[in-house]
Scaffold this motif. Structure first.
Motif, PDB file in Angstrom:
ATOM      1  N   SER A  64      27.898  -9.770 -73.953  1.00  0.00           N
ATOM      2  CA  SER A  64      28.659 -10.435 -72.893  1.00  0.00           C
ATOM      3  C   SER A  64      29.311 -11.705 -73.418  1.00  0.00           C
ATOM      4  CB  SER A  64      27.751 -10.775 -71.710  1.00  0.00           C
ATOM      5  OG  SER A  64      26.730 -11.676 -72.104  1.00  0.00           O
ATOM      6  N   VAL A  65      30.361 -12.100 -72.722  1.00  0.00           N
ATOM      7  CA  VAL A  65      31.061 -13.353 -73.000  1.00  0.00           C
ATOM      8  C   VAL A  65      31.066 -14.161 -71.711  1.00  0.00           C
ATOM      9  CG1 VAL A  65      33.175 -14.456 -73.781  1.00  0.00           C
ATOM     10  CG2 VAL A  65      32.548 -12.200 -74.673  1.00  0.00           C
ATOM     11  N   GLY A  66      30.571 -15.379 -71.769  1.00  0.00           N
ATOM     12  CA  GLY A  66      30.538 -16.241 -70.599  1.00  0.00           C
ATOM     13  C   GLY A  66      31.044 -17.628 -70.933  1.00  0.00           C
ATOM     14  N   SER A  67      30.766 -18.576 -70.039  1.00  0.00           N
ATOM     15  CA  SER A  67      31.173 -19.958 -70.270  1.00  0.00           C
ATOM     16  C   SER A  67      30.047 -20.895 -69.856  1.00  0.00           C
ATOM     17  CB  SER A  67      32.453 -20.288 -69.495  1.00  0.00           C
ATOM     18  OG  SER A  67      32.218 -20.242 -68.102  1.00  0.00           O
ATOM     19  N   ALA A  68      30.182 -22.149 -70.233  1.00  0.00           N
ATOM     20  CA  ALA A  68      29.117 -23.134 -70.047  1.00  0.00           C
ATOM     21  C   ALA A  68      29.158 -23.687 -68.631  1.00  0.00           C
ATOM     22  CB  ALA A  68      29.257 -24.247 -71.074  1.00  0.00           C
ATOM     23  N   ASN A  69      28.572 -22.962 -67.677  1.00  0.00           N
ATOM     24  CA  ASN A  69      28.621 -23.359 -66.270  1.00  0.00           C
ATOM     25  C   ASN A  69      27.862 -24.659 -65.995  1.00  0.00           C
ATOM     26  OD1 ASN A  69      30.063 -21.179 -64.717  1.00  0.00           O
ATOM     27  ND2 ASN A  69      28.595 -19.922 -65.828  1.00  0.00           N
ATOM     28  N   LYS A 114      24.623   1.770 -68.289  1.00  0.00           N
ATOM     29  CA  LYS A 114      24.502   1.336 -69.678  1.00  0.00           C
ATOM     30  C   LYS A 114      24.121   2.509 -70.586  1.00  0.00           C
ATOM     31  CE  LYS A 114      20.960  -1.264 -70.585  1.00  0.00           C
ATOM     32  NZ  LYS A 114      20.081  -2.455 -70.660  1.00  0.00           N
ATOM     33  N   GLN A 115      23.149   3.316 -70.142  1.00  0.00           N
ATOM     34  CA  GLN A 115      22.705   4.435 -70.969  1.00  0.00           C
ATOM     35  C   GLN A 115      23.808   5.475 -71.141  1.00  0.00           C
ATOM     36  OE1 GLN A 115      21.980   7.858 -69.974  1.00  0.00           O
ATOM     37  NE2 GLN A 115      21.547   8.265 -72.144  1.00  0.00           N
ATOM     38  N   ARG A 116      24.545   5.754 -70.075  1.00  0.00           N
ATOM     39  CA  ARG A 116      25.582   6.784 -70.159  1.00  0.00           C
ATOM     40  C   ARG A 116      26.728   6.337 -71.063  1.00  0.00           C
ATOM     41  NH1 ARG A 116      26.820   9.686 -64.528  1.00  0.00           N
ATOM     42  NH2 ARG A 116      27.887  11.080 -65.990  1.00  0.00           N
ATOM     43  N   LEU A 117      27.079   5.077 -71.016  1.00  0.00           N
ATOM     44  CA  LEU A 117      28.105   4.578 -71.938  1.00  0.00           C
ATOM     45  C   LEU A 117      27.609   4.664 -73.380  1.00  0.00           C
ATOM     46  CD1 LEU A 117      29.360   1.459 -69.951  1.00  0.00           C
ATOM     47  CD2 LEU A 117      30.649   3.553 -70.397  1.00  0.00           C
ATOM     48  N   GLN A 118      26.357   4.284 -73.592  1.00  0.00           N
ATOM     49  CA  GLN A 118      25.804   4.337 -74.942  1.00  0.00           C
ATOM     50  C   GLN A 118      25.714   5.762 -75.459  1.00  0.00           C
ATOM     51  OE1 GLN A 118      22.123   2.244 -74.271  1.00  0.00           O
ATOM     52  NE2 GLN A 118      22.982   0.259 -74.854  1.00  0.00           N
ATOM     53  N   SER A 119      25.343   6.715 -74.582  1.00  0.00           N
ATOM     54  CA  SER A 119      25.189   8.099 -75.034  1.00  0.00           C
ATOM     55  C   SER A 119      26.517   8.709 -75.456  1.00  0.00           C
ATOM     56  CB  SER A 119      24.540   8.940 -73.926  1.00  0.00           C
ATOM     57  OG  SER A 119      25.439   9.152 -72.849  1.00  0.00           O
ATOM     58  N   ARG A 120      27.623   8.179 -74.933  1.00  0.00           N
ATOM     59  CA  ARG A 120      28.956   8.661 -75.328  1.00  0.00           C
ATOM     60  C   ARG A 120      29.570   7.779 -76.411  1.00  0.00           C
ATOM     61  NH1 ARG A 120      26.409  10.565 -70.763  1.00  0.00           N
ATOM     62  NH2 ARG A 120      27.556  12.301 -69.831  1.00  0.00           N
ATOM     63  N   SER A 121      28.817   6.825 -76.912  1.00  0.00           N
ATOM     64  CA  SER A 121      29.310   5.884 -77.917  1.00  0.00           C
ATOM     65  C   SER A 121      30.569   5.176 -77.444  1.00  0.00           C
ATOM     66  CB  SER A 121      29.552   6.590 -79.258  1.00  0.00           C
ATOM     67  OG  SER A 121      28.347   6.987 -79.853  1.00  0.00           O
ATOM     68  N   ILE A 122      30.587   4.779 -76.173  1.00  0.00           N
ATOM     69  CA  ILE A 122      31.686   3.975 -75.631  1.00  0.00           C
ATOM     70  C   ILE A 122      31.205   2.525 -75.601  1.00  0.00           C
ATOM     71  CG2 ILE A 122      33.170   3.528 -73.644  1.00  0.00           C
ATOM     72  CD1 ILE A 122      32.838   6.444 -72.837  1.00  0.00           C
ATOM     73  N   PRO A 123      31.693   1.667 -76.490  1.00  0.00           N
ATOM     74  CA  PRO A 123      31.235   0.274 -76.499  1.00  0.00           C
ATOM     75  C   PRO A 123      31.692  -0.464 -75.249  1.00  0.00           C
ATOM     76  CG  PRO A 123      33.025   0.583 -78.071  1.00  0.00           C
ATOM     77  CD  PRO A 123      32.671   1.936 -77.563  1.00  0.00           C
ATOM     78  N   PHE A 124      30.889  -1.401 -74.790  1.00  0.00           N
ATOM     79  CA  PHE A 124      31.198  -2.147 -73.573  1.00  0.00           C
ATOM     80  C   PHE A 124      30.751  -3.591 -73.730  1.00  0.00           C
ATOM     81  CE2 PHE A 124      27.034  -0.231 -73.224  1.00  0.00           C
ATOM     82  CZ  PHE A 124      26.232  -1.276 -72.793  1.00  0.00           C
ATOM     83  N   VAL A 125      31.471  -4.487 -73.041  1.00  0.00           N
ATOM     84  CA  VAL A 125      31.141  -5.909 -73.027  1.00  0.00           C
ATOM     85  C   VAL A 125      31.392  -6.420 -71.620  1.00  0.00           C
ATOM     86  CG1 VAL A 125      31.727  -8.202 -73.911  1.00  0.00           C
ATOM     87  CG2 VAL A 125      31.731  -6.242 -75.470  1.00  0.00           C
ATOM     88  N   ILE A 126      30.492  -7.247 -71.127  1.00  0.00           N
ATOM     89  CA  ILE A 126      30.686  -7.887 -69.837  1.00  0.00           C
ATOM     90  C   ILE A 126      31.369  -9.234 -70.051  1.00  0.00           C
ATOM     91  CG2 ILE A 126      29.481  -9.099 -67.970  1.00  0.00           C
ATOM     92  CD1 ILE A 126      27.589  -6.839 -67.739  1.00  0.00           C
ATOM     93  N   VAL A 127      32.489  -9.460 -69.340  1.00  0.00           N
ATOM     94  CA  VAL A 127      33.067 -10.799 -69.240  1.00  0.00           C
ATOM     95  C   VAL A 127      32.515 -11.383 -67.963  1.00  0.00           C
ATOM     96  CG1 VAL A 127      35.165 -12.122 -68.843  1.00  0.00           C
ATOM     97  CG2 VAL A 127      35.158 -10.321 -70.542  1.00  0.00           C
ATOM     98  N   ASP A 128      31.809 -12.473 -68.121  1.00  0.00           N
ATOM     99  CA  ASP A 128      30.938 -12.916 -67.049  1.00  0.00           C
ATOM    100  C   ASP A 128      31.246 -14.346 -66.624  1.00  0.00           C
ATOM    101  OD1 ASP A 128      28.709 -13.126 -65.352  1.00  0.00           O
ATOM    102  OD2 ASP A 128      27.547 -14.003 -66.984  1.00  0.00           O
ATOM    103  N   PRO A 129      32.275 -14.569 -65.788  1.00  0.00           N
ATOM    104  CA  PRO A 129      32.531 -15.919 -65.309  1.00  0.00           C
ATOM    105  C   PRO A 129      31.601 -16.367 -64.207  1.00  0.00           C
ATOM    106  CG  PRO A 129      34.100 -14.415 -64.349  1.00  0.00           C
ATOM    107  CD  PRO A 129      33.249 -13.600 -65.282  1.00  0.00           C
ATOM    108  N   ALA A 130      30.695 -15.493 -63.783  1.00  0.00           N
ATOM    109  CA  ALA A 130      29.938 -15.802 -62.576  1.00  0.00           C
ATOM    110  C   ALA A 130      28.439 -15.565 -62.646  1.00  0.00           C
ATOM    111  CB  ALA A 130      30.495 -14.995 -61.398  1.00  0.00           C
TER     112      ALA A 130
END
Length: 342
Positions: A164-169, A139-155
């Motif tokens: 993150s983007v998830g669903s109503a389990n 997370k820190q290394r992505l942030q230090s390079r200003s590379i945005p990230f999002v977790i798609v989290d079906p699990a």
């Protein structure tokens, strides 16, 4: 809320020259570390990375350094729902004149440690990660390079500071079980996912809630943890069907596990749905082509992926985004469920 990433000068953070001075190396060496170059000695790389993390370094002039790529990272590309996520990311990436890069790395919990070195070199516009968590160092290394990230989290359920983007389990487990209760079933088995995944427990909690609201006491003997795969569904279903008092219905925590349940029913000489009702989870394309067609919980995988890329674009443009976006699940009734036999 998370704000878009800002330049280090705006925040008064450490500069590249100051990092180089504190590390006792040249500015070009720090630049190599930032760009993921491999021609830097490991101890030097670690020293520079620690300084970048300690001082919350954020790279400037991102647009001049990035490549028009959106990277989608799985731990297994051959999963049955991977194609839905690929289509979703690809749809939005194309609309933003970006290409899609697919990477297979790590376990279902996090990418492998060496993945981050590659992404530093590729410098994509953003990264969509299909994992339940993200290590602090990544997370820190992505942030230090200003590379945005999002977790798609079906699990799972990522840390609250990770977009993150998830669903109503929980609701998915509830509506699946309520459907079986309304058909008249009272002994309902469940094969949820792995015990170390939060989605497994959320779906199980939804199952228990639906039973409780119907005045049915949950029987621990009817609960099994699976692995989200056909073989696991088959084996756990045989355990349930071989009980002295077997269930008249089984809710499987994935469509693949549900296919395993259908095979277990066939092996035991049971007809679906006349002798055993089966409900799956995910609503992947194969669900409608099983025999019989599978009643299942629709998880909006493609929409989740599309929302993830839209979040990346907003982060890239320094717009605020909601930390956690949860999309609705819904029941799709087909031919694998019916009232229990008398």
């Amino acid at each position: 809320m998370l704000q878009g990433m800002r330049d280090d000068e705006d925040l008064g953070r450490i500069t590249l020259a100051e990092v180089a001075q504190k590390a006792g190396v040249s500015i070009s060496t720090v630049s190599k570390v930032l760009n993921g170059r491999q021609d830097v000695a490991a101890p030097t790389r670690v020293k520079v990375e620690r300084l970048l993390e300690t001082h919350s370094y954020r790279r400037t002039t991102r647009a001049a350094r990035e490549t028009p790529l959106i990277e989608l990272v799985f731990h297994e590309l051959d999963s049955i729902w991977a194609m839905e996520l690929i289509r979703g990311v690809g749809n939005v990436a194309k609309a933003h004149q970006a290409s899609l890069v697919l990477t297979e790395s790590g376990t279902r919990h996090a990418p492998a440690p060496d993945w981050i070195e590659g992404v530093m070199q590729r410098r994509p516009r953003g990264v969509v990660l299909v994992f339940s968590a993200l290590p602090a160092e990544v997370k820190q290394r992505l942030q230090s390079r200003s590379i945005p990230f999002v977790i798609v989290d079906p699990a799972g359920d990522p840390d609250p500071d990770v977009p993150s983007v998830g669903s109503a389990n929980w609701n998915g487990g509830r509506v699946a079980t309520r459907h079986l209760v309304e058909l008249g079933h009272r002994r309902i088995g469940i094969i949820t996912g792995p015990d170390d995944m939060l989605c497994s427990h959320a779906r199980l909690d939804g199952y228990r809630s639906a039973l409780g609201m119907a005045g049915i006491e949950a029987d621990p003997a009817l609960v099994r943890y699976g692995d989200f795969h056909v073989e696991g569904g088959f084996e756990r279903a045989l355990e349930l069907l071989d009980l002295p008092e077997p269930p008249t219905a089984i809710f499987a925590g994935s469509d693949l596990q549900a296919l395993g349940v259908l095979e277990a029913a066939r092996v035991r000489g049971l007809r679906v749905p006349q002798d055993l009702s089966v409900v799956g989870y995910d609503d992947v394309p194969v669900a409608r082509w099983s025999s019989p067609a599978l009643t299942t919980v629709h998880q909006p995988l493609r929409e989740m992926a599309e929302e993830a890329v839209q979040m990346i674009m907003r982060l890239r443009d320094q717009e605020p985004v909601t930390t956690r976006l949860e999309l609705a699940t819904s029941l799709v009734v087909r031919k694998s469920t019916a009232a229990p036999a008398s």
